[in-house]
Design a protein around this motif. Structure first.
Motif, PDB file in Angstrom:
ATOM      1  N   UNK A  88       0.829  -1.201   0.000  1.00  0.00           N
ATOM      2  CA  UNK A  88       0.000   0.000   0.000  1.00  0.00           C
ATOM      3  C   UNK A  88       0.863   1.251   0.000  1.00  0.00           C
ATOM      4  N   UNK A  89       0.544   2.149  -0.907  1.00  0.00           N
ATOM      5  CA  UNK A  89       1.221   3.442  -0.967  1.00  0.00           C
ATOM      6  C   UNK A  89       0.523   4.385   0.013  1.00  0.00           C
ATOM      7  N   UNK A  90       1.252   4.953   0.984  1.00  0.00           N
ATOM      8  CA  UNK A  90       0.611   5.865   1.947  1.00  0.00           C
ATOM      9  C   UNK A  90      -0.110   7.029   1.273  1.00  0.00           C
ATOM     10  N   UNK A  91       0.417   7.493   0.129  1.00  0.00           N
ATOM     11  CA  UNK A  91      -0.248   8.586  -0.575  1.00  0.00           C
ATOM     12  C   UNK A  91      -1.613   8.159  -1.105  1.00  0.00           C
TER      13      UNK A  91
ATOM     14  N   UNK B 265      -8.788  -6.395   4.766  1.00  0.00           N
ATOM     15  CA  UNK B 265      -8.146  -7.408   3.924  1.00  0.00           C
ATOM     16  C   UNK B 265      -7.061  -8.118   4.732  1.00  0.00           C
ATOM     17  N   UNK B 266      -7.013  -9.437   4.588  1.00  0.00           N
ATOM     18  CA  UNK B 266      -6.010 -10.202   5.325  1.00  0.00           C
ATOM     19  C   UNK B 266      -4.647 -10.144   4.627  1.00  0.00           C
ATOM     20  N   UNK B 267      -4.647 -10.145   3.300  1.00  0.00           N
ATOM     21  CA  UNK B 267      -3.393 -10.125   2.547  1.00  0.00           C
ATOM     22  C   UNK B 267      -3.027  -8.691   2.181  1.00  0.00           C
TER      23      UNK B 267
ATOM     24  N   UNK C  19      -6.818  -2.860  -3.612  1.00  0.00           N
ATOM     25  CA  UNK C  19      -8.034  -2.101  -3.352  1.00  0.00           C
ATOM     26  C   UNK C  19      -7.730  -0.624  -3.163  1.00  0.00           C
ATOM     27  N   UNK C  20      -6.717  -0.329  -2.345  1.00  0.00           N
ATOM     28  CA  UNK C  20      -6.377   1.059  -2.045  1.00  0.00           C
ATOM     29  C   UNK C  20      -5.943   1.817  -3.300  1.00  0.00           C
TER      30      UNK C  20
END
Length: 262
Positions: free
Chosen positions: A42-45, A61-63, A70-71
């Motif tokens: 996941x990209x914080x931005x 989400x587990x993975x 999704x993000x």
């Protein structure tokens, strides 16, 4: 007698740039399609662009790869719609329309709820890529699938019409057959998503999308005795994915504008 104004209901102001953008899209009939690669983290931005509901979904989400996909997809979609409408990403919100089949608001097609402009949207993601389609009006569908080896013979009765099966199974096993199958699959998925019924509508093995033909192709969807007509266009990604967008054949046959990653 002068009717009383309901002061409990506030007027919703739609930014002028958003109204102008939708007006131009409606007049031209154009459809916009974005696609983007997806990473494993996941990209914080991207996370910062999500609203509170989306952040909650991402955290469930587990993975990590699923949460990242999704993000990134929701963040990219919000940025794309914001850029199209001339507003800031935080001014864009997504929700759902009422299901055209059963009237349930919980599983209808996606919609832009803020600004409240008449935009049809569709989202899709697969291993390594996400996609978004936007057009003025009501209906649009997009699908993207990672290319992978498949055995069409085992799926033919469930997924393919007789003519589709004859074409695809007539190809030698290998990349050409796999590409033909994924062309058929993404075209079908784009149509059923555009209709808004998903797989609850017309069975895939009766929906003919002419994979032997280069697009755009004319596809007819039937549901409860009614026919709808769709123009389906393949989307070139330049990578190991197949993608297609479906839009109604009514109105001006405007262009499909593809937005590729920077």
């Amino acid at each position: 007698m002068t009717p009383r104004r309901n002061t409990a209901i506030s007027e919703v102001r739609i930014p002028r740039p958003a109204l102008d953008a939708v007006g131009r899209m409606r007049e031209s009939g154009e459809t916009h399609v974005w696609w983007w690669p997806l990473g494993a983290r996941t990209d914080p931005a991207d996370y910062a662009v999500l609203d509170e509901v989306e952040r909650g979904r991402a955290q469930r989400f587990h993975a990590e790869a699923d949460a990242a996909a999704f993000t990134a997809t929701r963040a990219a979609a919000r940025r794309a719609v914001a850029g199209l409408l001339g507003v800031q990403p935080e001014e864009v919100a997504f929700g759902r329309r009422i299901c055209p089949g059963c009237g349930d608001p919980e599983h209808g097609p996606p919609a832009v709820t803020r600004p409240p402009v008449p935009l049809a949207v569709s989202l899709s993601r697969t291993a390594g890529a996400g996609a978004l389609a936007v057009r003025a009006g009501t209906w649009v569908g997009v699908d993207v699938e990672a290319l992978r080896p498949v055995e069409p013979a085992g799926l033919a009765e469930v997924v393919l019409t007789a003519s589709e099966g004859a074409h695809i199974l007539g190809l030698p096993p290998g990349p050409a057959r796999d590409a033909a199958f994924h062309r058929a699959w993404t075209r079908k998925e784009a149509v059923v998503k555009a209709v808004g019924l998903g797989l609850l509508g017309m069975p895939l093995n009766t929906l003919d999308v002419a994979p032997a033909q280069d697009g755009p192709v004319h596809v007819v969807h039937r549901y409860r005795g009614e026919e709808t007509h769709w123009q389906v266009t393949d989307i070139g990604t330049g990578g190991p994915w197949a993608a297609a967008v479906a839009r109604p054949r009514t109105g001006p046959p405007g262009p499909v504008r593809i937005h590729t990653p920077a």
